[in-house]
Design a protein around this motif. Structure first.
Motif, PDB file in Angstrom:
ATOM      1  N   THR A 143      19.140   2.446 -13.531  1.00 17.53           N
ATOM      2  CA  THR A 143      19.315   3.660 -14.321  1.00 17.53           C
ATOM      3  C   THR A 143      19.145   4.854 -13.371  1.00 17.53           C
ATOM      4  OG1 THR A 143      16.960   3.829 -14.810  1.00 17.53           O
ATOM      5  CG2 THR A 143      18.334   2.557 -16.373  1.00 17.53           C
ATOM      6  N   ASP A 144      19.377   6.057 -13.872  1.00 16.62           N
ATOM      7  CA  ASP A 144      19.144   7.249 -13.046  1.00 16.62           C
ATOM      8  C   ASP A 144      17.684   7.306 -12.602  1.00 16.62           C
ATOM      9  OD1 ASP A 144      21.792   8.006 -13.284  1.00 16.62           O
ATOM     10  OD2 ASP A 144      21.416   9.449 -14.894  1.00 16.62           O
ATOM     11  N   ALA A 174       0.824  -1.215   0.000  1.00 22.22           N
ATOM     12  CA  ALA A 174       0.000   0.000   0.000  1.00 22.22           C
ATOM     13  C   ALA A 174       0.858   1.265   0.000  1.00 22.22           C
ATOM     14  CB  ALA A 174      -0.936  -0.001   1.202  1.00 22.22           C
ATOM     15  N   VAL A 175       1.922   1.280   0.785  1.00 22.88           N
ATOM     16  CA  VAL A 175       2.744   2.498   0.839  1.00 22.88           C
ATOM     17  C   VAL A 175       3.628   2.647  -0.399  1.00 22.88           C
ATOM     18  CG1 VAL A 175       2.714   2.583   3.372  1.00 22.88           C
ATOM     19  CG2 VAL A 175       4.674   1.561   2.202  1.00 22.88           C
ATOM     20  N   LEU A 176       3.941   1.545  -1.075  1.00 20.71           N
ATOM     21  CA  LEU A 176       4.768   1.613  -2.280  1.00 20.71           C
ATOM     22  C   LEU A 176       3.959   1.957  -3.524  1.00 20.71           C
ATOM     23  CD1 LEU A 176       7.116  -1.450  -1.679  1.00 20.71           C
ATOM     24  CD2 LEU A 176       7.745   0.977  -1.569  1.00 20.71           C
ATOM     25  N   ARG A 177       2.651   1.737  -3.482  1.00 18.80           N
ATOM     26  CA  ARG A 177       1.806   1.984  -4.658  1.00 18.80           C
ATOM     27  C   ARG A 177       1.997   3.395  -5.224  1.00 18.80           C
ATOM     28  NH1 ARG A 177      -2.696   0.171  -2.541  1.00 18.80           N
ATOM     29  NH2 ARG A 177      -2.044  -1.940  -2.939  1.00 18.80           N
ATOM     30  N   PRO A 178       2.001   4.460  -4.390  1.00 15.75           N
ATOM     31  CA  PRO A 178       2.203   5.807  -4.953  1.00 15.75           C
ATOM     32  C   PRO A 178       3.582   6.000  -5.605  1.00 15.75           C
ATOM     33  CG  PRO A 178       1.254   5.958  -2.754  1.00 15.75           C
ATOM     34  CD  PRO A 178       1.658   4.522  -2.961  1.00 15.75           C
ATOM     35  N   ALA A 179       4.557   5.189  -5.215  1.00 13.19           N
ATOM     36  CA  ALA A 179       5.889   5.259  -5.837  1.00 13.19           C
ATOM     37  C   ALA A 179       5.900   4.515  -7.171  1.00 13.19           C
ATOM     38  CB  ALA A 179       6.944   4.683  -4.897  1.00 13.19           C
ATOM     39  N   GLY A 180       4.828   3.773  -7.455  1.00 12.08           N
ATOM     40  CA  GLY A 180       4.707   3.090  -8.733  1.00 12.08           C
ATOM     41  C   GLY A 180       5.412   1.758  -8.818  1.00 12.08           C
ATOM     42  N   VAL A 181       5.701   1.141  -7.669  1.00  4.72           N
ATOM     43  CA  VAL A 181       6.370  -0.156  -7.681  1.00  4.72           C
ATOM     44  C   VAL A 181       5.649  -1.137  -6.755  1.00  4.72           C
ATOM     45  CG1 VAL A 181       8.667   0.679  -8.305  1.00  4.72           C
ATOM     46  CG2 VAL A 181       8.038   0.538  -5.894  1.00  4.72           C
ATOM     47  N   THR A 182       5.816  -2.409  -7.081  1.00  3.03           N
ATOM     48  CA  THR A 182       5.316  -3.471  -6.215  1.00  3.03           C
ATOM     49  C   THR A 182       6.383  -3.790  -5.169  1.00  3.03           C
ATOM     50  OG1 THR A 182       6.275  -5.232  -7.551  1.00  3.03           O
ATOM     51  CG2 THR A 182       4.033  -4.475  -8.156  1.00  3.03           C
ATOM     52  N   VAL A 183       6.023  -4.607  -4.201  1.00  7.25           N
ATOM     53  CA  VAL A 183       6.998  -5.012  -3.186  1.00  7.25           C
ATOM     54  C   VAL A 183       8.152  -5.769  -3.848  1.00  7.25           C
ATOM     55  CG1 VAL A 183       7.366  -6.412  -1.111  1.00  7.25           C
ATOM     56  CG2 VAL A 183       5.288  -5.042  -1.327  1.00  7.25           C
ATOM     57  N   ALA A 184       7.847  -6.661  -4.793  1.00  3.65           N
ATOM     58  CA  ALA A 184       8.910  -7.414  -5.478  1.00  3.65           C
ATOM     59  C   ALA A 184       9.815  -6.487  -6.288  1.00  3.65           C
ATOM     60  CB  ALA A 184       8.295  -8.480  -6.381  1.00  3.65           C
ATOM     61  N   GLN A 185       9.229  -5.504  -6.959  1.00  3.25           N
ATOM     62  CA  GLN A 185      10.030  -4.554  -7.730  1.00  3.25           C
ATOM     63  C   GLN A 185      10.906  -3.709  -6.804  1.00  3.25           C
ATOM     64  OE1 GLN A 185       6.861  -2.602  -9.816  1.00  3.25           O
ATOM     65  NE2 GLN A 185       7.070  -3.913 -11.622  1.00  3.25           N
ATOM     66  N   TYR A 186      10.326  -3.257  -5.707  1.00  3.43           N
ATOM     67  CA  TYR A 186      11.098  -2.481  -4.729  1.00  3.43           C
ATOM     68  C   TYR A 186      12.262  -3.313  -4.203  1.00  3.43           C
ATOM     69  CZ  TYR A 186      12.384  -0.729  -0.128  1.00  3.43           C
ATOM     70  OH  TYR A 186      13.101  -0.315   0.963  1.00  3.43           O
ATOM     71  N   SER A 187      11.991  -4.557  -3.846  1.00  4.92           N
ATOM     72  CA  SER A 187      13.039  -5.432  -3.322  1.00  4.92           C
ATOM     73  C   SER A 187      14.154  -5.600  -4.349  1.00  4.92           C
ATOM     74  CB  SER A 187      12.440  -6.789  -2.944  1.00  4.92           C
ATOM     75  OG  SER A 187      13.414  -7.629  -2.391  1.00  4.92           O
ATOM     76  N   ALA A 188      13.783  -5.790  -5.608  1.00  3.17           N
ATOM     77  CA  ALA A 188      14.791  -5.934  -6.664  1.00  3.17           C
ATOM     78  C   ALA A 188      15.621  -4.659  -6.804  1.00  3.17           C
ATOM     79  CB  ALA A 188      14.121  -6.286  -7.991  1.00  3.17           C
ATOM     80  N   LEU A 189      14.961  -3.512  -6.837  1.00  7.22           N
ATOM     81  CA  LEU A 189      15.690  -2.242  -6.943  1.00  7.22           C
ATOM     82  C   LEU A 189      16.622  -2.040  -5.753  1.00  7.22           C
ATOM     83  CD1 LEU A 189      12.810   0.116  -8.176  1.00  7.22           C
ATOM     84  CD2 LEU A 189      14.748  -0.723  -9.536  1.00  7.22           C
ATOM     85  N   ASP A 231      11.238  -2.318 -18.959  1.00  9.13           N
ATOM     86  CA  ASP A 231      10.270  -1.643 -19.831  1.00  9.13           C
ATOM     87  C   ASP A 231       9.984  -0.216 -19.353  1.00  9.13           C
ATOM     88  OD1 ASP A 231      10.118  -3.922 -21.377  1.00  9.13           O
ATOM     89  OD2 ASP A 231       8.127  -4.527 -20.636  1.00  9.13           O
ATOM     90  N   ARG A 232      10.068   0.000 -18.049  1.00  5.02           N
ATOM     91  CA  ARG A 232       9.835   1.333 -17.476  1.00  5.02           C
ATOM     92  C   ARG A 232      11.106   2.182 -17.462  1.00  5.02           C
ATOM     93  NH1 ARG A 232       7.287   1.031 -11.845  1.00  5.02           N
ATOM     94  NH2 ARG A 232       7.514   3.276 -12.110  1.00  5.02           N
ATOM     95  N   GLY A 233      12.231   1.615 -17.886  1.00  5.28           N
ATOM     96  CA  GLY A 233      13.484   2.364 -17.912  1.00  5.28           C
ATOM     97  C   GLY A 233      14.137   2.509 -16.545  1.00  5.28           C
ATOM     98  N   LEU A 234      13.771   1.646 -15.595  1.00  6.67           N
ATOM     99  CA  LEU A 234      14.330   1.739 -14.247  1.00  6.67           C
ATOM    100  C   LEU A 234      15.613   0.932 -14.084  1.00  6.67           C
ATOM    101  CD1 LEU A 234      11.057   1.549 -12.126  1.00  6.67           C
ATOM    102  CD2 LEU A 234      12.190   3.555 -13.115  1.00  6.67           C
ATOM    103  N   ILE A 235      15.823  -0.014 -14.985  1.00  4.61           N
ATOM    104  CA  ILE A 235      17.051  -0.814 -14.978  1.00  4.61           C
ATOM    105  C   ILE A 235      17.554  -0.958 -16.408  1.00  4.61           C
ATOM    106  CG2 ILE A 235      16.466  -2.147 -12.898  1.00  4.61           C
ATOM    107  CD1 ILE A 235      15.780  -4.511 -14.840  1.00  4.61           C
ATOM    108  N   ALA A 236      18.834  -1.266 -16.517  1.00  8.59           N
ATOM    109  CA  ALA A 236      19.447  -1.595 -17.808  1.00  8.59           C
ATOM    110  C   ALA A 236      20.090  -2.962 -17.656  1.00  8.59           C
ATOM    111  CB  ALA A 236      20.490  -0.549 -18.192  1.00  8.59           C
ATOM    112  N   ARG A 237      19.936  -3.798 -18.678  1.00  3.37           N
ATOM    113  CA  ARG A 237      20.517  -5.140 -18.662  1.00  3.37           C
ATOM    114  C   ARG A 237      21.454  -5.270 -19.847  1.00  3.37           C
ATOM    115  NH1 ARG A 237      16.585  -9.762 -17.631  1.00  3.37           N
ATOM    116  NH2 ARG A 237      18.330 -10.502 -16.410  1.00  3.37           N
ATOM    117  N   THR A 238      22.700  -5.601 -19.558  1.00  4.06           N
ATOM    118  CA  THR A 238      23.716  -5.721 -20.605  1.00  4.06           C
ATOM    119  C   THR A 238      24.455  -7.052 -20.459  1.00  4.06           C
ATOM    120  OG1 THR A 238      25.309  -4.562 -19.202  1.00  4.06           O
ATOM    121  CG2 THR A 238      24.074  -3.225 -20.783  1.00  4.06           C
ATOM    122  N   PRO A 239      24.942  -7.611 -21.566  1.00  4.06           N
ATOM    123  CA  PRO A 239      25.696  -8.866 -21.476  1.00  4.06           C
ATOM    124  C   PRO A 239      26.958  -8.687 -20.629  1.00  4.06           C
ATOM    125  CG  PRO A 239      25.086  -8.397 -23.748  1.00  4.06           C
ATOM    126  CD  PRO A 239      24.761  -7.168 -22.943  1.00  4.06           C
TER     127      PRO A 239
END
Length: 147
Positions: free
Chosen positions: A97-98, A27-42, A76-84
């Motif tokens: 990403t920034d 609930a508190v992460l929803r306004p930041a636009g991320v799920t708990v799993a996405q937040y944990s990954a970031l 897809d949201r531009g929050l991370i970059a994945r490179t070989p």
């Protein structure tokens, strides 16, 4: 009748606490636009840039297929970059990403408020005791897990 009443099952209490924490953070992460799993990954990516998706899944407590979906959505949201990887071309290194760092800063401030409110309910000694008790729970549960 079962041999152990539900009120005496510590696992039920642990699950209830985990569900309350997860629902509150969602609930508190929803306004930041991320799920708990996405937040944990970031959050984990901020401390371990370049980590593999498999290792990130383990840190976040999700399955590798779930982490693949989380990373695809973040990319897809531009929050991370994945490179070989420089040497292992089949391994993708993942970095914030920034924009990802900005979203993480907002989300983390929100999550930290929850953590601080939770911690404020206990004295220093109680927090230390609770952490120790939970660590013992983890230990015995890991011993009981069939291999």
């Amino acid at each position: 009748m079962t041999s152990m009443p539900p009120s005496e099952r510590l696992g039920a209490h642990l699950k209830q606490a985990e569900q309350a924490l997860s629902a509150t953070k969602a609930a508190v992460l929803r306004p930041a636009g991320v799920t708990v799993a996405q937040y944990s990954a970031l959050l984990h990516l901020s401390g371990k840039p370049g980590i593999s998706a498999a290792a990130l899944a383990r840190l976040c407590g999700v399955t590798p297929p779930t982490m693949t979906t989380v990373l695809k959505n973040l990319q897809d949201r531009g929050l991370i970059a994945r490179t070989p990887h420089e040497w292992h071309k089949n391994v993708l290194e993942t970095r914030l990403t920034d924009e990802g760092r900005a979203v993480l800063a907002d989300a983390d401030a929100r999550a930290v408020r929850v953590e601080r409110a939770l911690a404020a309910e206990f004295t220093d000694d109680e927090r230390e005791a609770l952490a120790g008790l939970l660590a013992r729970c983890v230990g015995v549960l890991e011993e009981q897990r069939p291999r």
